[in-house]
Design a protein around this motif. Structure first.
Motif, PDB file in Angstrom:
ATOM      1  N   VAL A   1       0.849  -1.191   0.000  1.00  8.26           N
ATOM      2  CA  VAL A   1       0.000   0.000   0.000  1.00  8.26           C
ATOM      3  C   VAL A   1       0.884   1.241   0.000  1.00  8.26           C
ATOM      4  CG1 VAL A   1      -1.916  -1.146   1.203  1.00  8.26           C
ATOM      5  CG2 VAL A   1      -0.164  -0.008   2.523  1.00  8.26           C
ATOM      6  N   PRO A   2       0.343   2.401  -0.392  1.00  6.36           N
ATOM      7  CA  PRO A   2       1.104   3.648  -0.278  1.00  6.36           C
ATOM      8  C   PRO A   2       1.436   3.946   1.192  1.00  6.36           C
ATOM      9  CG  PRO A   2      -0.784   3.953  -1.714  1.00  6.36           C
ATOM     10  CD  PRO A   2      -0.919   2.597  -1.089  1.00  6.36           C
ATOM     11  N   LEU A   3       2.501   4.669   1.405  1.00  6.61           N
ATOM     12  CA  LEU A   3       2.970   4.949   2.759  1.00  6.61           C
ATOM     13  C   LEU A   3       1.917   5.659   3.595  1.00  6.61           C
ATOM     14  CD1 LEU A   3       5.328   4.825   4.758  1.00  6.61           C
ATOM     15  CD2 LEU A   3       6.091   7.008   3.850  1.00  6.61           C
ATOM     16  N   ASN A   4       1.162   6.576   2.995  1.00  4.73           N
ATOM     17  CA  ASN A   4       0.185   7.333   3.779  1.00  4.73           C
ATOM     18  C   ASN A   4      -1.025   6.486   4.175  1.00  4.73           C
ATOM     19  OD1 ASN A   4      -1.016   7.132   1.314  1.00  4.73           O
ATOM     20  ND2 ASN A   4      -1.313   9.323   1.008  1.00  4.73           N
ATOM     21  N   GLU A   5      -1.187   5.273   3.627  1.00  2.15           N
ATOM     22  CA  GLU A   5      -2.286   4.390   4.013  1.00  2.15           C
ATOM     23  C   GLU A   5      -1.887   3.383   5.084  1.00  2.15           C
ATOM     24  OE1 GLU A   5      -4.194   2.542   0.695  1.00  2.15           O
ATOM     25  OE2 GLU A   5      -4.392   4.441  -0.384  1.00  2.15           O
ATOM     26  N   ILE A   6      -0.603   3.332   5.429  1.00  2.00           N
ATOM     27  CA  ILE A   6      -0.155   2.440   6.496  1.00  2.00           C
ATOM     28  C   ILE A   6      -0.492   3.110   7.823  1.00  2.00           C
ATOM     29  CG2 ILE A   6       1.841   1.337   7.587  1.00  2.00           C
ATOM     30  CD1 ILE A   6       3.158   1.238   4.848  1.00  2.00           C
ATOM     31  N   PRO A   7      -1.191   2.428   8.728  1.00  2.00           N
ATOM     32  CA  PRO A   7      -1.523   3.038  10.021  1.00  2.00           C
ATOM     33  C   PRO A   7      -0.264   3.459  10.778  1.00  2.00           C
ATOM     34  CG  PRO A   7      -2.734   0.988   9.709  1.00  2.00           C
ATOM     35  CD  PRO A   7      -1.742   1.081   8.590  1.00  2.00           C
ATOM     36  N   ASP A   8      -0.362   4.565  11.500  1.00  2.00           N
ATOM     37  CA  ASP A   8       0.788   5.090  12.242  1.00  2.00           C
ATOM     38  C   ASP A   8       1.318   4.095  13.266  1.00  2.00           C
ATOM     39  OD1 ASP A   8       0.705   7.434  10.811  1.00  2.00           O
ATOM     40  OD2 ASP A   8      -0.548   8.470  12.288  1.00  2.00           O
ATOM     41  N   VAL A   9       0.464   3.218  13.746  1.00  2.00           N
ATOM     42  CA  VAL A   9       0.892   2.224  14.727  1.00  2.00           C
ATOM     43  C   VAL A   9       1.942   1.296  14.125  1.00  2.00           C
ATOM     44  CG1 VAL A   9       0.069   0.283  16.130  1.00  2.00           C
ATOM     45  CG2 VAL A   9      -1.349   2.314  15.853  1.00  2.00           C
ATOM     46  N   TYR A  10       1.873   1.044  12.820  1.00  2.00           N
ATOM     47  CA  TYR A  10       2.757   0.089  12.165  1.00  2.00           C
ATOM     48  C   TYR A  10       3.916   0.740  11.418  1.00  2.00           C
ATOM     49  CZ  TYR A  10      -1.077  -2.999  13.219  1.00  2.00           C
ATOM     50  OH  TYR A  10      -2.043  -3.706  13.870  1.00  2.00           O
ATOM     51  N   GLN A  11       4.094   2.050  11.536  1.00  2.00           N
ATOM     52  CA  GLN A  11       5.270   2.687  10.939  1.00  2.00           C
ATOM     53  C   GLN A  11       5.943   3.579  11.975  1.00  2.00           C
ATOM     54  OE1 GLN A  11       4.684   5.645   7.910  1.00  2.00           O
ATOM     55  NE2 GLN A  11       2.505   5.810   8.370  1.00  2.00           N
ATOM     56  N   GLN A  12       7.234   3.374  12.110  1.00  2.00           N
ATOM     57  CA  GLN A  12       8.043   4.118  13.053  1.00  2.00           C
ATOM     58  C   GLN A  12       9.369   4.428  12.379  1.00  2.00           C
ATOM     59  OE1 GLN A  12       8.483   1.497  16.374  1.00  2.00           O
ATOM     60  NE2 GLN A  12       6.310   1.520  16.881  1.00  2.00           N
ATOM     61  N   TYR A  13      10.122   5.331  12.967  1.00  2.00           N
ATOM     62  CA  TYR A  13      11.462   5.659  12.475  1.00  2.00           C
ATOM     63  C   TYR A  13      12.447   5.412  13.595  1.00  2.00           C
ATOM     64  CZ  TYR A  13       9.207   7.817   8.477  1.00  2.00           C
ATOM     65  OH  TYR A  13       8.464   8.025   7.338  1.00  2.00           O
ATOM     66  N   ASP A  14      13.596   4.805  13.254  1.00  2.00           N
ATOM     67  CA  ASP A  14      14.602   4.573  14.280  1.00  2.00           C
ATOM     68  C   ASP A  14      15.484   5.804  14.447  1.00  2.00           C
ATOM     69  OD1 ASP A  14      16.304   4.500  12.117  1.00  2.00           O
ATOM     70  OD2 ASP A  14      17.030   2.468  12.457  1.00  2.00           O
ATOM     71  N   ASP A  15      16.548   5.673  15.236  1.00  2.00           N
ATOM     72  CA  ASP A  15      17.414   6.816  15.538  1.00  2.00           C
ATOM     73  C   ASP A  15      18.097   7.377  14.306  1.00  2.00           C
ATOM     74  OD1 ASP A  15      16.723   6.487  18.169  1.00  2.00           O
ATOM     75  OD2 ASP A  15      18.505   5.300  18.661  1.00  2.00           O
TER      76      ASP A  15
END
Length: 88
Positions: A36-50
């Motif tokens: 799916v496009p990045l903006n359709e991925i729920p925020d719970v399942y996308q994070q950024y590391d350090d």
């Protein structure tokens, strides 16, 4: 390898997986991958590391993200490499 250091330099026990370039017949779990496009991925399942690398989880794979991103081993075993993605 039994142990490795994560990016925060903490020892973590390896799960014992290995990767190969042999195709696997009848891979049923590939249908579980969600491209799916990045903006359709729920925020719970996308994070950024350090270091700013995108970490996605729960079989979500962004199809419009051009930078490297991290997925769990389960998505690799489910067949994300056979869909045109590469490990580096």
């Amino acid at each position: 390898m039994d142990w490795y250091l994560n990016p925060k330099r903490i020892p973590v026990q390896a799960a014992g997986h290995f990767f190969t370039n042999f195709p696997i017949k009848d891979r049923p779990a590939i249908k579980r991958l969600k491209f799916v496009p990045l903006n359709e991925i729920p925020d719970v399942y996308q994070q950024y590391d350090d270091s700013g690398t995108l970490l996605v989880d729960n079989s979500y794979i962004p199809n419009d993200y051009n930078k490297p991103f991290a997925v769990s081993t389960r998505q690799i075993l489910n067949g994300v490499l056979e869909c045109g993605y590469e490990i580096f």
